[in-house]
Write an enzyme that holds these catalytic residues in place. Structure first.
Site, mmCIF file in Angstrom:
data_model
loop_
_atom_site.group_PDB
_atom_site.id
_atom_site.type_symbol
_atom_site.label_atom_id
_atom_site.label_comp_id
_atom_site.label_asym_id
_atom_site.label_seq_id
_atom_site.Cartn_x
_atom_site.Cartn_y
_atom_site.Cartn_z
ATOM 1 N N ASP A 169 11.235 23.143 -35.287
ATOM 2 C CA ASP A 169 11.632 23.924 -34.115
ATOM 3 C C ASP A 169 10.742 23.448 -32.970
ATOM 4 O O ASP A 169 9.539 23.734 -32.937
ATOM 5 C CB ASP A 169 11.455 25.421 -34.390
ATOM 6 C CG ASP A 169 11.983 26.280 -33.239
ATOM 7 O OD1 ASP A 169 11.912 25.825 -32.085
ATOM 8 O OD2 ASP A 169 12.448 27.405 -33.505
ATOM 9 N N ARG B 108 37.874 22.839 -29.794
ATOM 10 C CA ARG B 108 36.642 23.130 -30.534
ATOM 11 C C ARG B 108 35.764 21.891 -30.697
ATOM 12 O O ARG B 108 34.557 21.987 -30.919
ATOM 13 C CB ARG B 108 36.992 23.722 -31.903
ATOM 14 C CG ARG B 108 35.841 24.458 -32.550
ATOM 15 C CD ARG B 108 36.235 25.138 -33.848
ATOM 16 N NE ARG B 108 36.761 24.206 -34.801
ATOM 17 C CZ ARG B 108 37.969 24.289 -35.378
ATOM 18 N NH1 ARG B 108 38.782 25.294 -35.099
ATOM 19 N NH2 ARG B 108 38.377 23.382 -36.230
ATOM 20 N N LYS C 20 15.977 28.578 -23.714
ATOM 21 C CA LYS C 20 14.672 28.660 -23.028
ATOM 22 C C LYS C 20 14.588 27.629 -21.900
ATOM 23 O O LYS C 20 15.257 27.766 -20.907
ATOM 24 C CB LYS C 20 13.532 28.474 -24.029
ATOM 25 C CG LYS C 20 13.742 29.120 -25.388
ATOM 26 C CD LYS C 20 13.744 30.618 -25.340
ATOM 27 C CE LYS C 20 14.041 31.185 -26.715
ATOM 28 N NZ LYS C 20 14.388 32.582 -26.710
ATOM 29 N N TYR D 154 9.496 31.589 -36.007
ATOM 30 C CA TYR D 154 10.176 32.626 -35.214
ATOM 31 C C TYR D 154 10.786 33.655 -36.182
ATOM 32 O O TYR D 154 11.412 33.274 -37.187
ATOM 33 C CB TYR D 154 11.248 31.917 -34.392
ATOM 34 C CG TYR D 154 12.161 32.797 -33.592
ATOM 35 C CD1 TYR D 154 11.666 33.690 -32.647
ATOM 36 C CD2 TYR D 154 13.542 32.718 -33.744
ATOM 37 C CE1 TYR D 154 12.517 34.482 -31.895
ATOM 38 C CE2 TYR D 154 14.405 33.496 -32.994
ATOM 39 C CZ TYR D 154 13.875 34.379 -32.080
ATOM 40 O OH TYR D 154 14.732 35.156 -31.331
#
Ligand SMILES: Cc1ncc(COP(=O)(O)O)c(C=O)c1O
Length: 395
Positions: free
Chosen positions: A187, A60, A212, A114
């Site tokens: 962001d 992890r 993206k 967003y």
């Protein structure tokens, strides 16, 4: 790789994160999948703790595949202390916010955020006793300062804003926040650190949905938060406590995308600017919401602070209604209809923002369409748009 650090973004995209000991003779840092890490001795096992990037301890906590990507993203941001990876852009937003807010705190959130970012604030932060106040993306630093209360702890920006592309005065807001000991989050998905150096401009936590442009191929979900030195430790601790992890396969794909981010972004930029200029001259089009166009709110901030524009923008139709706009989008042949953006392919979606805004509802002359301009020849995209627009009812 040599020890001399490259300074130009294109060189960094190619060189960063490719440490010799991680490459082990290959061009790309290989995918290393594991849950358990085996140690030679208990002493060596103990040496792996506390976990940190670059030291094998447990699956992890990652291997060189994830560390290499995180290091490359950090090196793109002068002044940054480090980057944490998350399984989606939304997870990155949620953990970044959680890392700085406590019960009783107030968050100032940009109204053009967003949609799912708003939902996280209105549902999850609220449940934790953290309140959110929305502000106009065009608020000046002084106007924002006037909104602060004794409980305000952080200011979240998204620039340009989702769907409507208002460009914020990020350096001005960060300077105001710093004077008052407030944390700033941004962001930065639209520009990425290739076109906007967030940490250098004063941002404490810079978030990019790697889903993206970093990935660039519409085939993975991932988020990253790059932090200033003052905020990296707390971000890391929160991310680890919440068990946040990305698979080495996804990290490999994202790193592969990152190597070509510069050439892709510039090509997206050329195509989008060409299509937007053509749209501007069409009688059915009223307004271009593209940060590089002077009619876009906050354009002066884009001109001052950004080194380029990416492939995503909106336009407002002249008259007509939502049903006619939807028929227009349906009739496009080269544009896919779907969420997300940043891949090599062009996309179109209706952009209805009224339900999403509470602090600054702007009036537009007609319904909005958001386009993502992919890597196709822009002349083909223009021809497709011309056919669709020809059937749009004249206002
Ligand atoms: C501006 C912006 N930020 C964050 C996200 C969330 O990213 P993800 O879809 O990887 O959760 C998106 C997704 O569309 C976005 O457009």
């Amino acid at each position: 790789m040599s020890d001399k650090k490259p300074t130009h973004p294109d060189t960094k995209l190619v060189q960063s994160g490719r440490r010799k000991e991680w490459l082990r003779g290959m061009v790309n840092v290989p995918v290393s999948r594991t849950s358990t890490v085996l140690f030679e001795s208990i002493e060596q096992m103990h040496a792996g703790y506390p976990p940190e990037d670059g030291r094998l301890s447990y699956g992890r906590n990652g291997t060189w595949t994830q560390w290499s990507l995180a290091e490359a993203l950090t090196e793109l941001e002068p002044g940054a202390a480090g980057t944490r990876l998350f399984p989606s852009g939304s997870a990155a937003v949620a953990i970044a916010l959680t890392s700085v807010l406590s019960p009783g705190d107030e968050l100032l959130m940009v109204d053009s955020a967003y949609g799912p970012t708003r939902l996280f604030c209105d549902r999850e932060l609220k449940r934790l006793g953290i309140s959110t106040r929305y502000y106009d993306p065009l608020a000046t630093p002084e106007e924002l300062a006037a909104l602060l209360s004794d409980n305000t702890r952080a200011i979240f920006m998204e620039s340009p804003g989702s769907l409507t592309f208002e460009v914020q005065n990020v350096p001005g807001i960060c300077a105001m926040a710093k004077e008052r000991g407030l944390t700033t989050l941004l962001d930065n998905t639209w520009a990425t650190s290739f076109f906007f150096l967030a940490i250098e401009k004063g941002v404490d936590l810079s978030i990019v949905a790697c889903t993206k442009y970093v990935s660039g191929h519409s085939d993975l979900m991932m988020g990253a938060v790059t932090a200033a030195p003052s905020h990296f430790e707390r971000l890391s601790r929160t991310g680890r406590s919440f068990g946040q992890y990305v698979s080495p396969d996804d990290a490999y794909l994202a790193a592969r995308g990152l190597r070509t981010l510069g050439v892709r972004l510039r090509q997206h930029e050329l195509g989008a600017v060409k299509v937007a200029h053509w749209l501007k001259d069409q009688p059915q089009v009223a307004l271009i919401l593209h940060p590089a166009f002077d009619e876009c709110p906050g354009h002066e901030h884009w001109r001052r602070d950004f080194s380029g524009s990416s492939g995503l923008f909106s336009f407002a139709l002249k008259g007509g209604d939502e049903a006619a706009r939807d028929r227009l989008v349906d009739s496009l042949e080269l544009f896919g209809i779907g969420y997300s953006w940043g891949g090599f392919e062009s996309l179109a979606v209706p952009a209805d923002v009224d339900q999403l805004r509470t602090a600054a509802r702007r009036q537009y002359p007609g319904p909005l369409v958001r386009l993502h301009i992919g890597l196709e020849d822009p002349d083909d995209l223009i021809a497709d748009l011309a056919t669709a627009l020809a059937d749009y009812p004249a206002s």
